[in-house]
Design a protein around this motif. Structure first.
Motif, PDB file in Angstrom:
ATOM      1  N   ARG A   3       1.224 -10.891  -7.592  1.00  0.00           N
ATOM      2  CA  ARG A   3       0.527 -10.295  -6.454  1.00  0.00           C
ATOM      3  C   ARG A   3       0.921  -8.837  -6.258  1.00  0.00           C
ATOM      4  N   LYS A   4       2.197  -8.543  -6.451  1.00  0.00           N
ATOM      5  CA  LYS A   4       2.659  -7.158  -6.314  1.00  0.00           C
ATOM      6  C   LYS A   4       2.022  -6.273  -7.380  1.00  0.00           C
ATOM      7  N   PHE A   5       1.962  -6.784  -8.598  1.00  0.00           N
ATOM      8  CA  PHE A   5       1.385  -6.002  -9.689  1.00  0.00           C
ATOM      9  C   PHE A   5      -0.107  -5.772  -9.468  1.00  0.00           C
ATOM     10  N   ALA A   6      -0.827  -6.842  -9.055  1.00  0.00           N
ATOM     11  CA  ALA A   6      -2.259  -6.713  -8.800  1.00  0.00           C
ATOM     12  C   ALA A   6      -2.533  -5.734  -7.668  1.00  0.00           C
ATOM     13  N   SER A   7      -1.723  -5.821  -6.610  1.00  0.00           N
ATOM     14  CA  SER A   7      -1.889  -4.916  -5.476  1.00  0.00           C
ATOM     15  C   SER A   7      -1.611  -3.474  -5.892  1.00  0.00           C
ATOM     16  N   LYS A   8      -0.613  -3.282  -6.748  1.00  0.00           N
ATOM     17  CA  LYS A   8      -0.293  -1.943  -7.220  1.00  0.00           C
ATOM     18  C   LYS A   8      -1.452  -1.355  -8.003  1.00  0.00           C
ATOM     19  N   CYS A   9      -2.116  -2.190  -8.812  1.00  0.00           N
ATOM     20  CA  CYS A   9      -3.272  -1.728  -9.592  1.00  0.00           C
ATOM     21  C   CYS A   9      -4.426  -1.335  -8.679  1.00  0.00           C
ATOM     22  N   VAL A  10      -4.692  -2.168  -7.668  1.00  0.00           N
ATOM     23  CA  VAL A  10      -5.781  -1.872  -6.732  1.00  0.00           C
ATOM     24  C   VAL A  10      -5.491  -0.591  -5.967  1.00  0.00           C
ATOM     25  N   ASN A  11      -4.253  -0.453  -5.478  1.00  0.00           N
ATOM     26  CA  ASN A  11      -3.879   0.754  -4.731  1.00  0.00           C
ATOM     27  C   ASN A  11      -4.025   2.007  -5.586  1.00  0.00           C
ATOM     28  N   ARG A  12      -3.607   1.913  -6.829  1.00  0.00           N
ATOM     29  CA  ARG A  12      -3.713   3.069  -7.721  1.00  0.00           C
ATOM     30  C   ARG A  12      -5.171   3.441  -7.949  1.00  0.00           C
ATOM     31  N   MET A  13      -6.026   2.428  -8.127  1.00  0.00           N
ATOM     32  CA  MET A  13      -7.444   2.703  -8.342  1.00  0.00           C
ATOM     33  C   MET A  13      -8.072   3.349  -7.115  1.00  0.00           C
ATOM     34  N   VAL A  14      -7.766   2.811  -5.936  1.00  0.00           N
ATOM     35  CA  VAL A  14      -8.346   3.361  -4.707  1.00  0.00           C
ATOM     36  C   VAL A  14      -7.913   4.795  -4.510  1.00  0.00           C
ATOM     37  N   ARG A  15      -6.650   5.090  -4.784  1.00  0.00           N
ATOM     38  CA  ARG A  15      -6.174   6.466  -4.635  1.00  0.00           C
ATOM     39  C   ARG A  15      -6.876   7.409  -5.607  1.00  0.00           C
ATOM     40  N   LYS A  16      -7.184   6.919  -6.800  1.00  0.00           N
ATOM     41  CA  LYS A  16      -7.918   7.737  -7.764  1.00  0.00           C
ATOM     42  C   LYS A  16      -9.353   7.980  -7.311  1.00  0.00           C
ATOM     43  N   LEU A  17      -9.955   6.964  -6.696  1.00  0.00           N
ATOM     44  CA  LEU A  17     -11.345   7.073  -6.269  1.00  0.00           C
ATOM     45  C   LEU A  17     -11.499   7.932  -5.019  1.00  0.00           C
ATOM     46  N   CYS A  18     -10.442   7.987  -4.205  1.00  0.00           N
ATOM     47  CA  CYS A  18     -10.505   8.775  -2.976  1.00  0.00           C
ATOM     48  C   CYS A  18     -10.239  10.240  -3.295  1.00  0.00           C
ATOM     49  N   ASN A  19     -11.121  11.064  -2.843  1.00  0.00           N
ATOM     50  CA  ASN A  19     -10.925  12.503  -2.998  1.00  0.00           C
ATOM     51  C   ASN A  19     -10.262  13.044  -1.737  1.00  0.00           C
ATOM     52  N   GLY A  20      -9.145  13.708  -1.902  1.00  0.00           N
ATOM     53  CA  GLY A  20      -8.468  14.255  -0.729  1.00  0.00           C
ATOM     54  C   GLY A  20      -7.406  13.311  -0.208  1.00  0.00           C
ATOM     55  N   ARG A  21      -7.504  12.925   1.065  1.00  0.00           N
ATOM     56  CA  ARG A  21      -6.461  12.127   1.705  1.00  0.00           C
ATOM     57  C   ARG A  21      -6.453  10.693   1.175  1.00  0.00           C
ATOM     58  N   THR A  22      -5.285  10.198   0.920  1.00  0.00           N
ATOM     59  CA  THR A  22      -5.133   8.819   0.482  1.00  0.00           C
ATOM     60  C   THR A  22      -3.953   8.189   1.208  1.00  0.00           C
ATOM     61  N   MET A  23      -3.836   6.879   1.096  1.00  0.00           N
ATOM     62  CA  MET A  23      -2.721   6.159   1.680  1.00  0.00           C
ATOM     63  C   MET A  23      -1.933   5.455   0.584  1.00  0.00           C
ATOM     64  N   GLN A  24      -0.727   5.075   0.903  1.00  0.00           N
ATOM     65  CA  GLN A  24       0.135   4.438  -0.079  1.00  0.00           C
ATOM     66  C   GLN A  24      -0.230   2.977  -0.304  1.00  0.00           C
ATOM     67  N   ASP A  25      -0.584   2.252   0.771  1.00  0.00           N
ATOM     68  CA  ASP A  25      -0.824   0.814   0.673  1.00  0.00           C
ATOM     69  C   ASP A  25      -2.167   0.461   1.304  1.00  0.00           C
ATOM     70  N   TYR A  26      -3.164   0.203   0.458  1.00  0.00           N
ATOM     71  CA  TYR A  26      -4.475  -0.212   0.943  1.00  0.00           C
ATOM     72  C   TYR A  26      -4.611  -1.735   1.007  1.00  0.00           C
ATOM     73  N   GLY A  27      -3.627  -2.446   0.491  1.00  0.00           N
ATOM     74  CA  GLY A  27      -3.744  -3.895   0.400  1.00  0.00           C
ATOM     75  C   GLY A  27      -3.316  -4.641   1.648  1.00  0.00           C
ATOM     76  N   CYS A  28      -2.598  -3.981   2.546  1.00  0.00           N
ATOM     77  CA  CYS A  28      -2.124  -4.655   3.749  1.00  0.00           C
ATOM     78  C   CYS A  28      -3.232  -4.677   4.799  1.00  0.00           C
ATOM     79  N   MET A  29      -3.552  -5.864   5.298  1.00  0.00           N
ATOM     80  CA  MET A  29      -4.640  -6.013   6.268  1.00  0.00           C
ATOM     81  C   MET A  29      -4.252  -5.506   7.657  1.00  0.00           C
ATOM     82  N   LEU A  30      -2.962  -5.420   7.933  1.00  0.00           N
ATOM     83  CA  LEU A  30      -2.511  -4.952   9.248  1.00  0.00           C
ATOM     84  C   LEU A  30      -2.759  -3.449   9.350  1.00  0.00           C
ATOM     85  N   ARG A  31      -3.883  -3.096   9.973  1.00  0.00           N
ATOM     86  CA  ARG A  31      -4.304  -1.708  10.060  1.00  0.00           C
ATOM     87  C   ARG A  31      -4.965  -1.469  11.418  1.00  0.00           C
TER      88      ARG A  31
END
Length: 325
Positions: free
Chosen positions: A137-165
């Motif tokens: 789960r940690k590895f999968a979440s790390k992959c998703v977070n890395r992809m989202v940060r690449k897709l986002c232009n400009g501001r990004t966050m460290q952890d997109y996988g946590c639902m508590l937002r």
């Protein structure tokens, strides 16, 4: 919207799918945590077509805690993000906090999110401390977070996988105006927010039930993120097409030269032709599949079918029962 609903400061949206073992503790801890905040609030539990007793338990909680707990029942299972969107649609709060029902996001951490929202931040993300998940789960979440940060232009966050937002009302209103299917809410919210931040929150081990994200669902989520938010795969397809074409030209020149040196080299070129054909056929099939994915998304969105259907709402004066979005 009634005057009472206009005065609600905090809405907590929790999607629920087959969580009967966690619901009693979730309700008790969330209600206790909310009381300590000394604010007007509502807890919105969205049943996403559960097959166990979750729906009944949610409705009973709404009946026992009118005005505090709201039960939103979807007609079938539409997926986590669709369920969250349904909860956002029903919510009335000035600030909205989303969290999972598995208690890995402790309700006692909500105060950190609310404090930042009150400071004027539009989106408040969370970073999980000492994450209590399996290596997979940690590895999968790390992959998703890395992809989202690449897709986002400009501001990004460290952890997109946590639902508590946490989200401000203007950002939520902007999200609700986006009717495309398969939207990734945390990433979409970033495109509308002016001020964003992250806070560190505790993370607990799941004590009951099982995770709803298996290997296939995580792969599907990553694929949806990639094709639903970017045209990068299409650009890569074009680049790969040119590279394969260039490789074919170079390989053809090599074959011609070698065949002039040795007439029997490579079985008169038969094996080389087969290898080239396999490469090109595989590339064409992959390209067709990728194009089909994009065309399929266009087809789904142009049909304009609802992302979810709310069967009924219990525990809220402003009843949205029967709404579909």
């Amino acid at each position: 919207m009634s005057e009472a609903e206009k005065n609600i400061e905090l809405s907590i949206v929790i999607p629920v799918y087959n969580e009967e073992d966690n619901l009693p503790e979730l309700l008790q801890r969330t209600l206790t945590a909310v009381k300590k905040l000394n604010t007007t609030s509502e807890i919105i539990l969205v049943d996403d077509g559960s097959r166990d007793a979750s729906q009944v338990m949610i409705c009973e909680a709404a009946e026992k805690n009118p005005g505090q707990v709201v039960a939103v029942v979807l007609s079938s299972n539409f997926g986590q993000h669709a369920a969250v969107t349904a909860g956002l649609e029903v919510s009335s709060g000035k600030y909205i906090v989303t969290m999972d029902a598995d208690l890995q996001n402790p309700p006692e951490e909500i105060h950190k999110i609310l404090a930042k929202l009150r400071e004027g931040f539009d989106v408040v993300g969370s970073i999980r401390e000492n994450r209590q998940d399996t290596f997979f789960r940690k590895f999968a979440s790390k992959c998703v977070n890395r992809m989202v940060r690449k897709l986002c232009n400009g501001r990004t966050m460290q952890d997109y996988g946590c639902m508590l937002r946490g989200y401000s009302r203007p950002v939520i209103n902007a999200i609700l105006r986006c009717h495309e299917h398969g939207k990734f809410i945390p990433m979409l919210a970033m495109s509308f927010a002016r001020n964003v931040c992250e806070v560190e929150v505790k993370h607990a081990e799941r004590t009951a039930g099982v995770s709803k994200y298996n290997l296939w669902k995580l792969i599907a989520l990553q694929y949806d993120l990639l094709t639903g938010t970017s045209i990068f795969p299409l650009r890569m397809l074009t680049v790969c097409g040119f590279l394969v074409a260039a490789f074919g030209v170079i390989f053809g020149i090599v074959i011609f030269i070698m065949s002039q040196i040795d007439k029997h080299w490579g079985a008169d070129g038969v094996f080389a032709l087969f290898s080239i054909q396999f490469v090109l056929t595989g590339g064409v099939l992959a390209a067709l599949g990728l194009l089909g994915e994009y065309i399929g998304k266009i087809h789904i969105n142009t049909r304009a079918r609802p992302q979810y259907f709310i069967e009924y709402v219990q525990g809220k004066k402003h009843n949205n029962a029967g709404e579909n979005k």
